[in-house]
Design an enzyme around this catalytic site. Sequence first.
Site: not given
Lengths: 119, 119
Positions: A73, A68, A88
């Site tokens: 940020h 994934s 996952c």
Amino acid sequence: MRYQGDKNAGGLHIIADLKSNYRLSDPDFIGSVLTGAAQAAKATLLDVRLHHFGGGNGVTGVALLAESHISIHTWPEWDLAAIDIFTCGIDAAPQAGLDHIVTKLRASVISQQNITRLI
Amino acid sequence: MRYQGDKNAGGLHIIADLKSNYRLSDPDFIGSVLTGAAQAAKATLLDVRLHHFGGGNGVTGVALLAESHISIHTWPEWDLAAIDIFTCGIDAAPQAGLDHIVTKLRASVISQQNITRLI
């Protein structure tokens, strides 16, 4: 290559906001932190994308994983970094990925939520 | 360009799992859905990165925004798409971004969580 992990094992999405004042405006450093976090999370790194908002401003970085993604940020002017790690499969270790980021950014965790998905 | 939004307005991170069986293995389509979602969310698109796991397998896509990011991971074999939309600033409309994705993927929402961050 693992294909986005094993759905039967579900997915874990960690959302964490960090307090840090260490190199949050350095895109090369943020990129290395993402790469290290992917390794720590036992994930397969596909690509890292970085955007620096210039000068002493922050950085957006995303690591695409076979399992994934990881994003960072940063807001150096507020000593803040926002992290999400979504993996996952039973082999993935997203908490170890977050621990790596916390260590490298010399950060403290302001808030963290762990969300179980896809089950 | 807006710089990762206005911290004083906080950030909203939407996590949603969708049921869909529409073009989940088509990277060009998923890229166009991401671009449209950024527009719908009134966000500034910096970059879109896509990875197709080949053949009828799924796609990972991430849109880097000036206001943070949007990601899609698809599992066509399970009719699943995992979405996250993280935006900062009072002008951003992340729910409209999710609504766009749901419409374009002809999807239903299995689960959704809205997480307020950075406040």
